[in-house]
Design a protein around this motif. Structure first.
Motif, PDB file in Angstrom:
ATOM      1  N   GLN A  32     -75.387  55.669 -45.591  1.00 37.24           N
ATOM      2  CA  GLN A  32     -75.158  55.731 -44.158  1.00 37.24           C
ATOM      3  C   GLN A  32     -76.345  56.454 -43.521  1.00 37.24           C
ATOM      4  OE1 GLN A  32     -71.555  57.911 -43.425  1.00 37.24           O
ATOM      5  NE2 GLN A  32     -72.247  59.754 -44.428  1.00 37.24           N
ATOM      6  N   VAL A  33     -76.460  56.366 -42.219  1.00 38.86           N
ATOM      7  CA  VAL A  33     -77.575  57.008 -41.529  1.00 38.86           C
ATOM      8  C   VAL A  33     -77.467  58.518 -41.711  1.00 38.86           C
ATOM      9  CG1 VAL A  33     -78.653  57.412 -39.280  1.00 38.86           C
ATOM     10  CG2 VAL A  33     -77.729  55.147 -39.839  1.00 38.86           C
ATOM     11  N   PRO A  34     -78.463  59.154 -42.325  1.00 38.74           N
ATOM     12  CA  PRO A  34     -78.367  60.596 -42.573  1.00 38.74           C
ATOM     13  C   PRO A  34     -78.696  61.420 -41.341  1.00 38.74           C
ATOM     14  CG  PRO A  34     -80.393  59.735 -43.506  1.00 38.74           C
ATOM     15  CD  PRO A  34     -79.647  58.556 -42.954  1.00 38.74           C
ATOM     16  N   ASP A  35     -78.160  62.619 -41.315  1.00 39.54           N
ATOM     17  CA  ASP A  35     -78.446  63.558 -40.227  1.00 39.54           C
ATOM     18  C   ASP A  35     -79.921  63.963 -40.290  1.00 39.54           C
ATOM     19  OD1 ASP A  35     -78.110  65.210 -38.082  1.00 39.54           O
ATOM     20  OD2 ASP A  35     -76.975  66.740 -39.140  1.00 39.54           O
ATOM     21  N   GLY A  36     -80.531  64.105 -39.119  1.00 36.39           N
ATOM     22  CA  GLY A  36     -81.910  64.577 -39.061  1.00 36.39           C
ATOM     23  C   GLY A  36     -82.962  63.509 -39.291  1.00 36.39           C
ATOM     24  N   THR A  37     -82.572  62.254 -39.439  1.00 38.67           N
ATOM     25  CA  THR A  37     -83.541  61.182 -39.660  1.00 38.67           C
ATOM     26  C   THR A  37     -84.496  61.047 -38.474  1.00 38.67           C
ATOM     27  OG1 THR A  37     -81.980  59.950 -41.023  1.00 38.67           O
ATOM     28  CG2 THR A  37     -83.810  58.717 -40.093  1.00 38.67           C
ATOM     29  N   LYS A  38     -85.787  60.917 -38.782  1.00 41.68           N
ATOM     30  CA  LYS A  38     -86.798  60.689 -37.750  1.00 41.68           C
ATOM     31  C   LYS A  38     -87.735  59.589 -38.225  1.00 41.68           C
ATOM     32  CE  LYS A  38     -86.888  65.550 -36.251  1.00 41.68           C
ATOM     33  NZ  LYS A  38     -87.747  66.755 -36.074  1.00 41.68           N
ATOM     34  N   THR A  39     -87.862  58.538 -37.425  1.00 44.45           N
ATOM     35  CA  THR A  39     -88.778  57.458 -37.767  1.00 44.45           C
ATOM     36  C   THR A  39     -89.582  57.060 -36.535  1.00 44.45           C
ATOM     37  OG1 THR A  39     -87.149  55.719 -37.258  1.00 44.45           O
ATOM     38  CG2 THR A  39     -87.211  56.537 -39.524  1.00 44.45           C
ATOM     39  N   THR A  40     -90.833  56.684 -36.766  1.00 42.40           N
ATOM     40  CA  THR A  40     -91.687  56.186 -35.692  1.00 42.40           C
ATOM     41  C   THR A  40     -92.320  54.879 -36.137  1.00 42.40           C
ATOM     42  OG1 THR A  40     -92.196  58.409 -34.882  1.00 42.40           O
ATOM     43  CG2 THR A  40     -93.673  56.653 -34.202  1.00 42.40           C
ATOM     44  N   PHE A  41     -92.217  53.879 -35.298  1.00 38.33           N
ATOM     45  CA  PHE A  41     -92.815  52.571 -35.593  1.00 38.33           C
ATOM     46  C   PHE A  41     -93.799  52.242 -34.478  1.00 38.33           C
ATOM     47  CE2 PHE A  41     -93.216  48.002 -35.836  1.00 38.33           C
ATOM     48  CZ  PHE A  41     -93.240  47.754 -37.202  1.00 38.33           C
ATOM     49  N   ARG A  42     -94.990  51.825 -34.858  1.00 32.39           N
ATOM     50  CA  ARG A  42     -96.026  51.518 -33.862  1.00 32.39           C
ATOM     51  C   ARG A  42     -96.222  50.014 -33.704  1.00 32.39           C
ATOM     52  NH1 ARG A  42    -101.559  54.715 -32.916  1.00 32.39           N
ATOM     53  NH2 ARG A  42     -99.987  55.908 -31.767  1.00 32.39           N
ATOM     54  N   PHE A  43     -96.275  49.593 -32.452  1.00 34.20           N
ATOM     55  CA  PHE A  43     -96.619  48.226 -32.093  1.00 34.20           C
ATOM     56  C   PHE A  43     -98.008  48.226 -31.445  1.00 34.20           C
ATOM     57  CE2 PHE A  43     -92.042  48.577 -31.939  1.00 34.20           C
ATOM     58  CZ  PHE A  43     -91.557  47.386 -32.447  1.00 34.20           C
ATOM     59  N   ASP A  73     -95.278  53.138 -29.210  1.00 31.54           N
ATOM     60  CA  ASP A  73     -94.649  53.909 -30.282  1.00 31.54           C
ATOM     61  C   ASP A  73     -93.172  54.075 -29.980  1.00 31.54           C
ATOM     62  OD1 ASP A  73     -96.955  54.370 -31.838  1.00 31.54           O
ATOM     63  OD2 ASP A  73     -97.573  55.970 -30.481  1.00 31.54           O
ATOM     64  N   ARG A  74     -92.346  53.628 -30.911  1.00 32.20           N
ATOM     65  CA  ARG A  74     -90.899  53.804 -30.770  1.00 32.20           C
ATOM     66  C   ARG A  74     -90.441  54.845 -31.785  1.00 32.20           C
ATOM     67  NH1 ARG A  74     -85.870  49.486 -31.320  1.00 32.20           N
ATOM     68  NH2 ARG A  74     -84.396  50.745 -30.127  1.00 32.20           N
ATOM     69  N   ARG A  75     -89.882  55.936 -31.281  1.00 34.12           N
ATOM     70  CA  ARG A  75     -89.439  57.040 -32.137  1.00 34.12           C
ATOM     71  C   ARG A  75     -87.920  57.152 -32.062  1.00 34.12           C
ATOM     72  NH1 ARG A  75     -88.718  62.826 -32.099  1.00 34.12           N
ATOM     73  NH2 ARG A  75     -89.626  63.783 -33.956  1.00 34.12           N
ATOM     74  N   VAL A  76     -87.272  57.047 -33.209  1.00 35.57           N
ATOM     75  CA  VAL A  76     -85.813  57.144 -33.302  1.00 35.57           C
ATOM     76  C   VAL A  76     -85.472  58.398 -34.088  1.00 35.57           C
ATOM     77  CG1 VAL A  76     -83.715  56.052 -34.148  1.00 35.57           C
ATOM     78  CG2 VAL A  76     -85.535  54.640 -33.157  1.00 35.57           C
ATOM     79  N   GLU A  77     -84.642  59.256 -33.499  1.00 34.53           N
ATOM     80  CA  GLU A  77     -84.272  60.525 -34.134  1.00 34.53           C
ATOM     81  C   GLU A  77     -82.761  60.723 -34.075  1.00 34.53           C
ATOM     82  OE1 GLU A  77     -84.904  65.376 -33.554  1.00 34.53           O
ATOM     83  OE2 GLU A  77     -85.987  63.940 -32.280  1.00 34.53           O
ATOM     84  N   VAL A  78     -82.164  60.994 -35.231  1.00 28.29           N
ATOM     85  CA  VAL A  78     -80.740  61.304 -35.293  1.00 28.29           C
ATOM     86  C   VAL A  78     -80.577  62.782 -34.959  1.00 28.29           C
ATOM     87  CG1 VAL A  78     -78.673  61.365 -36.723  1.00 28.29           C
ATOM     88  CG2 VAL A  78     -80.343  59.532 -37.024  1.00 28.29           C
ATOM     89  N   ARG A  79     -79.946  63.066 -33.820  1.00 27.38           N
ATOM     90  CA  ARG A  79     -79.814  64.450 -33.365  1.00 27.38           C
ATOM     91  C   ARG A  79     -78.517  65.115 -33.816  1.00 27.38           C
ATOM     92  NH1 ARG A  79     -82.329  64.354 -27.190  1.00 27.38           N
ATOM     93  NH2 ARG A  79     -84.500  63.992 -27.858  1.00 27.38           N
ATOM     94  N   VAL A  88     -78.108  59.371 -31.420  1.00 31.67           N
ATOM     95  CA  VAL A  88     -79.497  59.021 -31.700  1.00 31.67           C
ATOM     96  C   VAL A  88     -80.315  59.015 -30.416  1.00 31.67           C
ATOM     97  CG1 VAL A  88     -81.023  57.272 -32.692  1.00 31.67           C
ATOM     98  CG2 VAL A  88     -78.716  57.589 -33.617  1.00 31.67           C
ATOM     99  N   ALA A  89     -81.490  59.644 -30.460  1.00 35.83           N
ATOM    100  CA  ALA A  89     -82.451  59.590 -29.360  1.00 35.83           C
ATOM    101  C   ALA A  89     -83.430  58.461 -29.650  1.00 35.83           C
ATOM    102  CB  ALA A  89     -83.195  60.915 -29.224  1.00 35.83           C
ATOM    103  N   ASP A  90     -83.587  57.578 -28.674  1.00 31.47           N
ATOM    104  CA  ASP A  90     -84.428  56.385 -28.816  1.00 31.47           C
ATOM    105  C   ASP A  90     -85.547  56.474 -27.777  1.00 31.47           C
ATOM    106  OD1 ASP A  90     -85.457  53.876 -29.252  1.00 31.47           O
ATOM    107  OD2 ASP A  90     -83.770  52.794 -28.339  1.00 31.47           O
ATOM    108  N   GLY A  91     -86.731  56.909 -28.208  1.00 31.10           N
ATOM    109  CA  GLY A  91     -87.833  57.131 -27.281  1.00 31.10           C
ATOM    110  C   GLY A  91     -88.953  56.121 -27.447  1.00 31.10           C
ATOM    111  N   LEU A 102     -99.254  55.604 -20.555  1.00 33.87           N
ATOM    112  CA  LEU A 102     -99.059  54.722 -19.414  1.00 33.87           C
ATOM    113  C   LEU A 102     -97.615  54.701 -18.927  1.00 33.87           C
ATOM    114  CD1 LEU A 102    -101.167  51.728 -20.805  1.00 33.87           C
ATOM    115  CD2 LEU A 102    -101.900  53.419 -19.111  1.00 33.87           C
ATOM    116  N   ASN A 103     -96.698  54.873 -19.858  1.00 34.34           N
ATOM    117  CA  ASN A 103     -95.280  54.815 -19.500  1.00 34.34           C
ATOM    118  C   ASN A 103     -94.471  55.381 -20.661  1.00 34.34           C
ATOM    119  OD1 ASN A 103     -92.965  54.291 -18.100  1.00 34.34           O
ATOM    120  ND2 ASN A 103     -93.196  52.066 -18.054  1.00 34.34           N
ATOM    121  N   SER A 104     -93.286  55.891 -20.362  1.00 38.52           N
ATOM    122  CA  SER A 104     -92.420  56.397 -21.427  1.00 38.52           C
ATOM    123  C   SER A 104     -90.975  56.371 -20.956  1.00 38.52           C
ATOM    124  CB  SER A 104     -92.813  57.821 -21.837  1.00 38.52           C
ATOM    125  OG  SER A 104     -92.609  58.729 -20.771  1.00 38.52           O
ATOM    126  N   SER A 105     -90.073  56.337 -21.924  1.00 40.02           N
ATOM    127  CA  SER A 105     -88.641  56.367 -21.615  1.00 40.02           C
ATOM    128  C   SER A 105     -87.899  56.886 -22.829  1.00 40.02           C
ATOM    129  CB  SER A 105     -88.125  54.971 -21.242  1.00 40.02           C
ATOM    130  OG  SER A 105     -88.225  54.096 -22.360  1.00 40.02           O
TER     131      SER A 105
END
Length: 334
Positions: A32-43, A73-79, A88-91, A102-105
């Motif tokens: 299952q999705v573990p606590d504290g997971t942090k991943t970043t994927f670059r396009f 850059d898409r950064r997903v962090e399990v908070r 999950v924070a989806d930045g 240029l832009n962020s969300s």
């Protein structure tokens, strides 16, 4: 029964029980999705964007940055996690190739830790309501269609299984997601003007390449103050690891267009954003390596470990039975 037989029998029971615990307790806890997971994927790709500096200076001739090389850059962090729920924070950060932001969300989601669909938002988490998948794919993906949440139009749309391909040596299911409709994302819509003077609209249109400009006669017929609406169109393609559900690669084409109502129907005026990106090679390789490592661990916890413990337990049980029979035979011959 001799002491050695008791020891062998007890050890066999412990190993068989450990096999069951590993498969039916430890494995589900790990899978299952573990606590504290942090991943970043670059396009990487290109974008056409409104030039805020030029607009602020009133220079409409430079109103657009067209086909600008960008990284996304898409950064997903399990908070936080609670039972089957992960917050999950989806930045997302869009930058020029020189690193200029240029832009962020950022969005907060509450998802199931195994199938990644929506879960009730924990109190105080700030998680936005959604339906279906939103950050990634189930840990055990299937060759079938899913529902995927599009933030632009705030609706769940089909994520259609297309085919199976190989990505960096990994078997991957390919899913295609298309969403088109009125822009209803609150954060984006709030930042856009509800109307502009016709002169400004005409200036923005004139700054576009000739094949993208609205008809001059249509522009001339618009009112002095032009009411604006916005549409969002998103096309995604995801390459998902068949064993682990990890996203190996992705492609994204997202467009927001400004429109108005003309005499003969809706008129597209100019793009607000047009981003077209594909997974960077380094990120794809990193995800493939992570998927291979995760797949080995899952196999060990679900199959290799339990099977090994079970076989060893059965062997000890066999030795215990044989030892007991020998003891009985020896006793009977006295």
């Amino acid at each position: 029964m001799r002491r050695s037989s008791w020891i062998l029998t007890g050890s066999a029971v412990v190993l068989v029980a450990a096999s069951a615990v590993t498969r039916f307790t430890v494995y589900p806890a790990v899978h299952q999705v573990p606590d504290g997971t942090k991943t970043t994927f670059r396009f990487e790709g290109t974008a056409t964007l409104l030039n805020s500096k030029a607009l602020g200076a009133g220079d409409l001739t430079k109103a657009f940055m067209t086909d600008l090389p960008v990284t996304l850059d898409r950064r997903v962090e399990v908070r936080d996690t609670n039972g089957r729920t992960a917050v999950v924070a989806d930045g997302v950060v869009l930058s020029g190739r020189d690193g200029t932001k240029l832009n962020s969300s950022e969005s907060i989601w509450a998802v199931d830790r195994r199938d990644l669909t929506e879960r009730p938002a924990p109190a105080g988490s700030g998680a936005a309501k959604h339906e279906g998948l939103v950050i990634s794919w189930p840990l055990e993906p299937e060759r079938r269609d899913y529902r995927f949440w599009d933030t632009g139009i705030q609706k769940a749309v089909p994520a259609r299984y297309d085919k199976t391909e190989t990505v960096s040596g990994r078997e991957a299911y390919v899913y295609v997601v298309k969403a088109d409709g009125t822009l209803t994302d609150p954060a984006t819509a709030k930042a856009l003007p509800p109307a502009l003077p016709r002169q400004v609209v005409a200036g923005l249109a004139a700054a576009l390449p000739a094949d993208r400009r609205p008809d001059a006669a249509v522009l001339a017929a618009l009112p002095e103050t032009v009411p604006l609406t916005y549409t969002s169109t998103t096309e995604r393609r995801a390459w998902v690891d068949a064993d682990t559900g990890l996203s190996l690669d992705g492609a994204l084409h997202q467009t927001v267009l400004a429109r108005t109502q003309g005499e003969n129907g809706p008129v597209t005026l100019f793009p607000v954003t047009d981003v077209d990106v594909r997974g960077a090679e380094a990120s794809v390789e990193k995800q493939a390596d992570e998927a291979a490592t995760t797949a080995r661990l899952l196999w060990l916890m679900s199959t290799g470990g339990p099977l090994g413990l079970l076989v060893l337990g059965l062997m000890l049980a066999f030795l215990a039975v044989r030892s007991a029979r020998r003891r009985t035979a020896d006793g009977g011959g006295r």
